[in-house]
Scaffold this active site. Structure first.
Site, mmCIF file in Angstrom:
data_model
loop_
_atom_site.group_PDB
_atom_site.id
_atom_site.type_symbol
_atom_site.label_atom_id
_atom_site.label_comp_id
_atom_site.label_asym_id
_atom_site.label_seq_id
_atom_site.Cartn_x
_atom_site.Cartn_y
_atom_site.Cartn_z
ATOM 1 N N ASN A 124 22.895 32.351 105.956
ATOM 2 C CA ASN A 124 24.140 33.106 106.081
ATOM 3 C C ASN A 124 23.867 34.417 106.784
ATOM 4 O OD1 ASN A 124 24.749 35.710 104.389
ATOM 5 N ND2 ASN A 124 23.326 34.510 103.172
ATOM 6 N N GLY A 170 27.036 39.811 106.789
ATOM 7 C CA GLY A 170 27.008 41.180 107.310
ATOM 8 C C GLY A 170 27.701 42.198 106.426
ATOM 9 N N ASN A 172 26.236 46.090 93.363
ATOM 10 C CA ASN A 172 25.252 46.046 94.438
ATOM 11 C C ASN A 172 25.558 47.166 95.438
ATOM 12 O OD1 ASN A 172 24.185 45.082 97.165
ATOM 13 N ND2 ASN A 172 23.291 43.554 95.817
ATOM 14 N N ASN A 204 20.372 47.435 97.076
ATOM 15 C CA ASN A 204 20.166 46.381 98.071
ATOM 16 C C ASN A 204 19.369 46.931 99.251
ATOM 17 O OD1 ASN A 204 20.355 44.338 99.939
ATOM 18 N ND2 ASN A 204 22.563 44.047 99.697
ATOM 19 N N CYS A 227 18.968 43.254 102.566
ATOM 20 C CA CYS A 227 19.899 42.414 103.315
ATOM 21 C C CYS A 227 19.393 42.243 104.739
ATOM 22 C CB CYS A 227 21.300 43.012 103.347
ATOM 23 S SG CYS A 227 22.428 41.986 104.319
ATOM 24 N N ILE A 279 14.614 37.049 94.300
ATOM 25 C CA ILE A 279 14.420 37.546 95.654
ATOM 26 C C ILE A 279 15.734 37.494 96.424
ATOM 27 C CG2 ILE A 279 11.986 36.851 95.781
ATOM 28 C CD1 ILE A 279 12.839 34.356 97.371
ATOM 29 N N ASN A 280 15.831 38.339 97.443
ATOM 30 C CA ASN A 280 16.905 38.191 98.414
ATOM 31 C C ASN A 280 16.536 37.011 99.339
ATOM 32 O OD1 ASN A 280 19.118 38.692 100.192
ATOM 33 N ND2 ASN A 280 19.069 40.856 99.633
ATOM 34 N N GLY A 293 17.026 32.744 93.297
ATOM 35 C CA GLY A 293 16.557 32.036 94.486
ATOM 36 C C GLY A 293 16.591 30.544 94.219
ATOM 37 N N GLY A 294 17.681 29.892 94.613
ATOM 38 C CA GLY A 294 17.762 28.434 94.528
ATOM 39 C C GLY A 294 18.071 27.859 93.165
#
Lengths: 308, 239
Positions: A68, A71, A98, A126, A129, A190-191, A242-243
């Protein structure tokens, strides 16, 4: 009470919360189930002013994952406080805001604005990103910059600050130690991992932003490894992500050393996923003979230590 | 919102078009809305509603990638996980007006259900349906049963040669409903019809308005195709 988790600023009735950017400000999901059943909600990133985000396409599917490049589209910190938080305040769940920005000054402003609202119980800083030109990940890949920003935001915030780490670094443990030393109350990780897909019929990247952040089941082993490493070198709590899409994914993160777990991309695949995980947790704990969920926190490395 | 629906039939009906019928629990469905369908892939696929008869919903889709290939392999009796109906459809309150329906390729299906519902209300319609070639034409008879229907093909192998904009130029109507590829929507959005609505397609994430993946540029910002649309007044979006 076997699911209750107490973290800085947060009394979580269970350790499950939707991840930032995957749940908006809760309005859409509130039509599907009672948000009060969630341990917490990490709301969509706030910036100083409203942002339109990137051009489309903003998403591209990958094997067991998605890229993704939204933005940081959001209405800005002030509008979130006035238009979004009143609705969220009607639910019995912990709101984690966030905080994003392009400059240290913007981060400080957003942190002050968001933390001042009583509905917000903690901030998620954050610095990871990958989809914005300025700020974002550049603060999260240099331990010195990350520490400095953490200090500034800690000083500006009236609520505990969790720093969201980027996996796009050489040493995740150095990043974690740097933000802990700078005063972070916790870590979220994690990001997304930076990635790209190319359309072979045109030879050009599918995402308008060219690169994007990879999320979904594909990144879970990376996240587990990183939580496992970081949990052994810091004393502050970790919210792992994460997932995650099943109850066993949650337990994997807890075994790796996380104290709570966020669910991201899986909310798109199944908007009821958080509810289903929360309902399934007690049964799975029974099956595995676990009394309180945090009884197994960090057991993955503790057992190895005791074996040697 | 989420339903587990049973596949009743699933087969090709023209070049590049599959037709799937499923039985649903709740058949109160507005024309122009869509279902977000789980396939073998991670993200759901948005499918517009081509028809509703009793508790049977018809989807038409094109095999593009792995997700739609997986859909094409579903057999009668298989169960599909769907979310919906989602989004906002075409405004049916057009009493006393003449509506022109302009569809292109796999954008044609939602206009069939829309035309049926307009006919129920006694609203006069004319349809212009554009396809690539003769083999890709579908639903011609069904559309003709509901009123004047003009078919165009790009290669001229069937109906009028060229694009839908050819016949559209000579049509007199008060309102335009359109669904199809972006260049076509762009052209019809600039047409002489006074009130124009377009249904937009985009890559979607959640399908419910939370992820901001499927946004479309609009005067002064973006709109979300899944939850603000997929049907918009032509002035509401920048095509």
């Amino acid at each position: 009470m076997r699911l209750h988790v107490s973290l800085p600023g947060l009394q979580l009735k269970n350790p499950i919360m939707p991840a930032s950017g995957c749940f908006g400000f809760g309005e859409e999901f509130a039509k599907l189930y009672d948000l009060s059943m969630l341990g917490g909600i990490m709301i969509k990133a706030a910036t100083g002013e409203s942002r339109f985000g990137n051009a489309t396409p903003r998403v591209a599917e990958t094997a067991e994952g998605m890229l993704n490049a939204i933005g940081l589209q959001n209405p800005g910190a002030k509008a979130i406080v006035s238009d979004k938080l009143p609705f969220l305040s009607t639910f019995d769940t912990e709101i984690i805001a966030n905080v994003a920005g392009s400059t240290p000054e913007e981060y400080v402003y957003v942190a002050e604005t968001m933390s001042a609202d009583p509905t917000v119980k903690a901030l998620e800083l954050n610095i990871s990103c990958p989809n914005v030109k300025c700020g974002g990940m550049q603060f999260g890949t240099d331990p010195v910059m990350a520490a400095e920003l953490t200090r500034l935001v800690k000083a500006a915030s009236s609520k505990p600050v969790y720093v969201k780490l980027s996996p796009n670094v050489t040493s995740i443990t150095n990043m974690a130690k740097a933000v802990e030393a700078a005063g972070a109350d916790g870590i979220t990780m994690i990001n997304t991992l930076v990635g790209m897909r190319i359309d072979v019929t045109t030879g050009t990247p599918i995402l308008a932003n060219r690169i994007g952040g990879l999320s979904g089941p594909a990144i879970k082993p990376v996240a587990i490894r990183m939580v496992y490493e970081v949990a052994q070198v810091v004393d502050i709590p970790i919210i792992g992500m994460g997932g995650v899409r099943t109850v066993d994914d949650v337990l994997e993160f807890i075994y790796a050393g996380a104290s709570a777990v966020a669910v991201g991309t899986a909310n798109f695949e199944n908007p009821y996923v958080c509810q289903e995980i929360i309902e399934a947790l007690p049964h799975r704990l029974d099956e595995l003979g676990i009394d309180h969920i945090l009884d197994v926190r960090g057991k993955a490395y503790e057992q190895i230590v005791s074996r040697t | 919102m989420r339903q587990f629906v049973t596949v009743l039939s699933n087969h090709p009906i023209a070049k590049g078009a599959m037709e799937m019928k499923v039985s649903v629990e709740n058949s109160v469905i507005a024309p122009g809305t869509f279902f977000h369908v789980k396939t073998s892939e991670l993200l759901r696929r948005p499918l517009s509603v081509a028809n509703v008869e009793g508790d049977v919903v018809t989807f038409l889709y094109k095999i593009i990638g792995k997700g739609t290939q997986d859909l094409a392999e579903r057999r009668p009796g298989d169960v599909l996980d769907v979310l919906g109906p989602l989004g906002n459809g075409f405004p049916l309150e057009q009493t006393g007006k003449r509506v022109v329906l302009v569809g292109g390729g796999i954008g044609v299906p939602p206009l069939y259900y829309t035309r049926r519902r307009l006919a129920d209300r006694g609203i006069e319609t004319v349809a212009i349906l554009g396809f690539d070639t003769k083999e890709s034409v579908f639903y011609e008879e069904a559309f003709c049963a509901l009123g004047e229907t003009i078919i165009t093909t790009v290669d001229g192998s069937y109906g009028e040669a060229g694009f839908v904009t050819g016949p559209l130029a000579r049509i007199e109507a008060d309102v335009l409903f359109s669904c199809g590829p972006e260049p076509m929507l762009k052209a019809v959005a600039a047409s002489h019809i006074e009130e124009r609505y377009v249904s937009i397609e985009n890559r979607m994430g959640c399908g419910i308005g939370a992820c901001f993946a499927c946004v479309c540029e609009a005067p002064g910002g973006y709109v979300k195709v899944c939850s603000d649309g997929p049907v918009f007044r032509a002035e509401e979006v920048t095509l």
